[in-house]
Scaffold this active site. Structure first.
Site, PDB file in Angstrom:
ATOM      1  N   GLN A   7     -38.708   1.321  30.285  1.00 59.35           N
ATOM      2  CA  GLN A   7     -37.636   2.334  30.279  1.00 59.35           C
ATOM      3  C   GLN A   7     -36.531   2.006  29.273  1.00 59.35           C
ATOM      4  OE1 GLN A   7     -37.304   2.303  34.851  1.00 59.35           O
ATOM      5  NE2 GLN A   7     -36.743   4.376  34.243  1.00 59.35           N
ATOM      6  N   CYS A  40     -35.673   9.251  38.844  1.00 62.77           N
ATOM      7  CA  CYS A  40     -35.983   8.190  37.882  1.00 62.77           C
ATOM      8  C   CYS A  40     -34.965   8.268  36.751  1.00 62.77           C
ATOM      9  CB  CYS A  40     -37.391   8.393  37.340  1.00 62.77           C
ATOM     10  SG  CYS A  40     -37.875   7.176  36.101  1.00 62.77           S
ATOM     11  N   LEU A  41     -34.488   7.104  36.313  1.00 58.13           N
ATOM     12  CA  LEU A  41     -33.495   7.096  35.241  1.00 58.13           C
ATOM     13  C   LEU A  41     -34.074   7.613  33.925  1.00 58.13           C
ATOM     14  CD1 LEU A  41     -31.656   3.705  35.966  1.00 58.13           C
ATOM     15  CD2 LEU A  41     -30.941   6.025  36.599  1.00 58.13           C
ATOM     16  N   GLU A  74     -41.561   1.426  40.450  1.00 61.08           N
ATOM     17  CA  GLU A  74     -41.324   0.597  39.252  1.00 61.08           C
ATOM     18  C   GLU A  74     -42.632   0.036  38.698  1.00 61.08           C
ATOM     19  OE1 GLU A  74     -38.548   0.917  37.863  1.00 61.08           O
ATOM     20  OE2 GLU A  74     -37.585   1.795  39.628  1.00 61.08           O
TER      21      GLU A  74
HETATM   22 NI    NI Z   1     -38.403   5.328  37.256  1.00 63.30          NI
END
Ligand code: NI
Length: 180
Positions: free
Chosen positions: A50, A107-108, A150
């Site tokens: 990410q 989710c970021l 994750e």
């Molecule tokens: Ni995520």
């Protein structure tokens, strides 16, 4: 240092991440920056892809008052969330178990979207901490969900691919509108 969180559509989010052989200062620095980035974004979990680095490194921090977690054992011993948080680890292997449970996830890397995802309620996670120690964590609730979400990132899988077929169509048009 705050890192840029890549968003839906970025190819790194589709990659299978490589395992880490040595924890060096570079990995420790990255972990520290990921944690800072996660806190700044108000998240409870962040995986290295990410922040555009396809390696098997994850940080998680679940608040100690999270009451969905009723099972938490580390190497077979009962622990409290505050004993193990923040949790930073490499090269996880997961065995999800127990009945399926649906819960809203976000989710970021998929900003502004939340959707209900069914996952097994519990997991046994074997993870290596940055000091080289490998531990086995049995847990449920938000922590079990977070482990699964994750670890999916390390395999190039996003939660939006795990929704029910009934939600898929609406989600697809939303994703198109937000991320092009
Ligand atoms: Ni995520």
């Amino acid at each position: 240092m705050l890192l840029e969180i890549v968003q839906y559509g970025h190819p790194v989010l589709r990659q299978k991440c490589r395992s880490i052989e040595h924890v060096d200062d570079g990995i420790r620095d990255l972990a520290k920056n990921m944690l800072e980035t996660m806190y700044a974004a108000d998240g409870v979990g962040l995986a290295a892809p990410q922040v555009n680095i396809p390696i098997q490194l994850i940080c998680i921090d679940i608040p100690e008052d999270e009451d969905s977690v009723s099972l938490l054992k580390v190497d077979g011993e009962d622990r409290k969330l505050s004993d193990i948080m923040p949790l930073i680890f490499i090269n996880p292997s997961l065995e999800p178990y127990g009945e399926m449970e649906s819960c809203q996830e976000g989710c970021l890397s998929v900003r502004k979207i939340r959707a209900s995802v069914a996952r097994p309620k519990k997991v046994r996670a074997t993870v290596t901490l940055l000091d080289g120690k490998t531990v086995t964590i049995d847990c449920d609730g938000l922590l079990a969900r977070c482990f699964q979400h994750e670890c999916d990132h390390l395999n190039g899988v996003l939660f939006v691919e795990r929704v029910s077929s009934a939600q898929r169509l609406t989600l697809k048009s939303k994703l198109k509108r937000l991320f092009g």
